[in-house]
Write a protein that holds these residues in place. Sequence first.
Motif, PDB file in Angstrom:
ATOM      1  N   LYS A 103       0.894  -1.125  -0.049  1.00 56.05           N
ATOM      2  CA  LYS A 103      -0.043   0.141   0.129  1.00 56.05           C
ATOM      3  C   LYS A 103       0.814   1.213   0.051  1.00 56.05           C
ATOM      4  N   ASP A 104       2.035   1.286   0.773  1.00 55.48           N
ATOM      5  CA  ASP A 104       2.782   2.413   0.826  1.00 55.48           C
ATOM      6  C   ASP A 104       4.233   1.968   0.496  1.00 55.48           C
ATOM      7  N   MET A 105       4.971   2.192  -0.428  1.00 48.38           N
ATOM      8  CA  MET A 105       6.215   1.981  -1.088  1.00 48.38           C
ATOM      9  C   MET A 105       7.216   2.466   0.007  1.00 48.38           C
ATOM     10  N   ALA A 106       6.736   3.797   0.606  1.00 48.37           N
ATOM     11  CA  ALA A 106       7.785   4.576   1.212  1.00 48.37           C
ATOM     12  C   ALA A 106       8.059   3.662   2.562  1.00 48.37           C
ATOM     13  N   GLU A 107       7.261   2.882   3.122  1.00 46.96           N
ATOM     14  CA  GLU A 107       7.607   2.080   4.285  1.00 46.96           C
ATOM     15  C   GLU A 107       8.602   0.813   4.005  1.00 46.96           C
ATOM     16  N   PHE A 108       8.318   0.433   2.650  1.00 41.89           N
ATOM     17  CA  PHE A 108       9.451  -0.593   2.733  1.00 41.89           C
ATOM     18  C   PHE A 108      10.759  -0.006   2.502  1.00 41.89           C
ATOM     19  N   ASP A 109      10.820   1.107   1.865  1.00 37.11           N
ATOM     20  CA  ASP A 109      11.938   1.956   1.618  1.00 37.11           C
ATOM     21  C   ASP A 109      12.992   2.018   2.957  1.00 37.11           C
ATOM     22  N   VAL A 110      12.257   2.127   4.020  1.00 35.35           N
ATOM     23  CA  VAL A 110      12.829   2.764   5.279  1.00 35.35           C
ATOM     24  C   VAL A 110      13.284   1.480   6.346  1.00 35.35           C
ATOM     25  N   LEU A 111      12.709   0.178   5.819  1.00 37.02           N
ATOM     26  CA  LEU A 111      13.409  -0.976   6.454  1.00 37.02           C
ATOM     27  C   LEU A 111      14.885  -1.329   6.412  1.00 37.02           C
ATOM     28  N   MET A 112      15.381  -1.941   7.092  1.00 37.82           N
ATOM     29  CA  MET A 112      16.752  -2.381   7.106  1.00 37.82           C
ATOM     30  C   MET A 112      17.242  -2.927   6.170  1.00 37.82           C
ATOM     31  N   ASP A 113      18.305  -2.888   5.393  1.00 40.06           N
ATOM     32  CA  ASP A 113      18.987  -3.788   4.517  1.00 40.06           C
ATOM     33  C   ASP A 113      19.885  -4.826   4.994  1.00 40.06           C
ATOM     34  N   GLU A 114      20.558  -5.606   4.622  1.00 42.07           N
ATOM     35  CA  GLU A 114      21.108  -6.971   5.038  1.00 42.07           C
ATOM     36  C   GLU A 114      22.316  -6.471   6.107  1.00 42.07           C
ATOM     37  N   PRO A 115      23.119  -5.483   5.831  1.00 42.42           N
ATOM     38  CA  PRO A 115      24.254  -4.863   6.678  1.00 42.42           C
ATOM     39  C   PRO A 115      23.747  -4.396   7.762  1.00 42.42           C
ATOM     40  N   ASP A 116      22.628  -3.610   7.802  1.00 41.49           N
ATOM     41  CA  ASP A 116      22.155  -2.810   8.925  1.00 41.49           C
ATOM     42  C   ASP A 116      21.371  -3.833   9.689  1.00 41.49           C
ATOM     43  N   TYR A 117      20.701  -5.053   9.226  1.00 39.48           N
ATOM     44  CA  TYR A 117      20.040  -5.768  10.123  1.00 39.48           C
ATOM     45  C   TYR A 117      21.142  -6.834  10.735  1.00 39.48           C
ATOM     46  N   SER A 118      22.035  -6.938  10.034  1.00 36.66           N
ATOM     47  CA  SER A 118      23.366  -7.876  10.874  1.00 36.66           C
ATOM     48  C   SER A 118      23.718  -7.132  11.959  1.00 36.66           C
ATOM     49  N   LYS A 119      24.071  -5.810  11.689  1.00 37.02           N
ATOM     50  CA  LYS A 119      24.387  -5.030  13.070  1.00 37.02           C
ATOM     51  C   LYS A 119      23.442  -4.783  13.819  1.00 37.02           C
ATOM     52  N   PHE A 120      21.977  -4.930  13.802  1.00 36.92           N
ATOM     53  CA  PHE A 120      21.099  -4.844  14.409  1.00 36.92           C
ATOM     54  C   PHE A 120      20.790  -6.097  15.426  1.00 36.92           C
ATOM     55  N   VAL A 121      20.979  -7.120  14.971  1.00 34.94           N
ATOM     56  CA  VAL A 121      21.127  -8.229  15.339  1.00 34.94           C
ATOM     57  C   VAL A 121      22.296  -8.629  16.411  1.00 34.94           C
ATOM     58  N   LYS A 122      23.403  -8.074  16.034  1.00 27.25           N
ATOM     59  CA  LYS A 122      24.598  -8.325  16.878  1.00 27.25           C
ATOM     60  C   LYS A 122      24.515  -7.248  17.876  1.00 27.25           C
ATOM     61  N   ALA A 123      23.720  -6.198  17.885  1.00 26.73           N
ATOM     62  CA  ALA A 123      23.887  -5.342  19.205  1.00 26.73           C
ATOM     63  C   ALA A 123      22.710  -5.585  19.869  1.00 26.73           C
ATOM     64  N   ASN A 124      21.866  -6.472  19.633  1.00 24.56           N
ATOM     65  CA  ASN A 124      20.792  -6.766  20.419  1.00 24.56           C
ATOM     66  C   ASN A 124      20.753  -8.115  20.944  1.00 24.56           C
ATOM     67  N   ALA A 125      21.949  -8.794  20.667  1.00 18.03           N
ATOM     68  CA  ALA A 125      22.181 -10.169  20.931  1.00 18.03           C
ATOM     69  C   ALA A 125      22.045 -10.663  22.587  1.00 18.03           C
TER      70      ALA A 125
END
Length: 125
Positions: A103-125
Amino acid sequence: MTVKYTPEHEWVQLEDHEYAVVGITLHAQDALGDVVFVDLPEVGKVYQKGEVAGVVESVKAAADVYMPIAGEVTEVNEDLRADPSMANKDPMGSGWFFKILIKDMAEFDVLMDEPDYSKFVKANA
């Protein structure tokens, strides 16, 4: 194909400019353990970003599956419903949960890419 990730450990793969596939990440299935049941959303139902769209249950716990971006469910993975272990065997492939009309492509655009997600997972482990 572009894949993005949410802080709730869902992945969203863009199929074209209007449709996307949603599932849980490798990290999520690792944390859950052996998946034994999935509750998938109803085809045709429209969700806002952040709403609970399904449930995944494992031998360890149950977790909500959140709608990563606003959209209408166009298809659910009936094979996954029949064999929930697919979420463990191939979470980023045949273990997908549902497909949506975005419904809103802008919501997709602001999600994390793979490198950012990997950093997120490591920071929240």
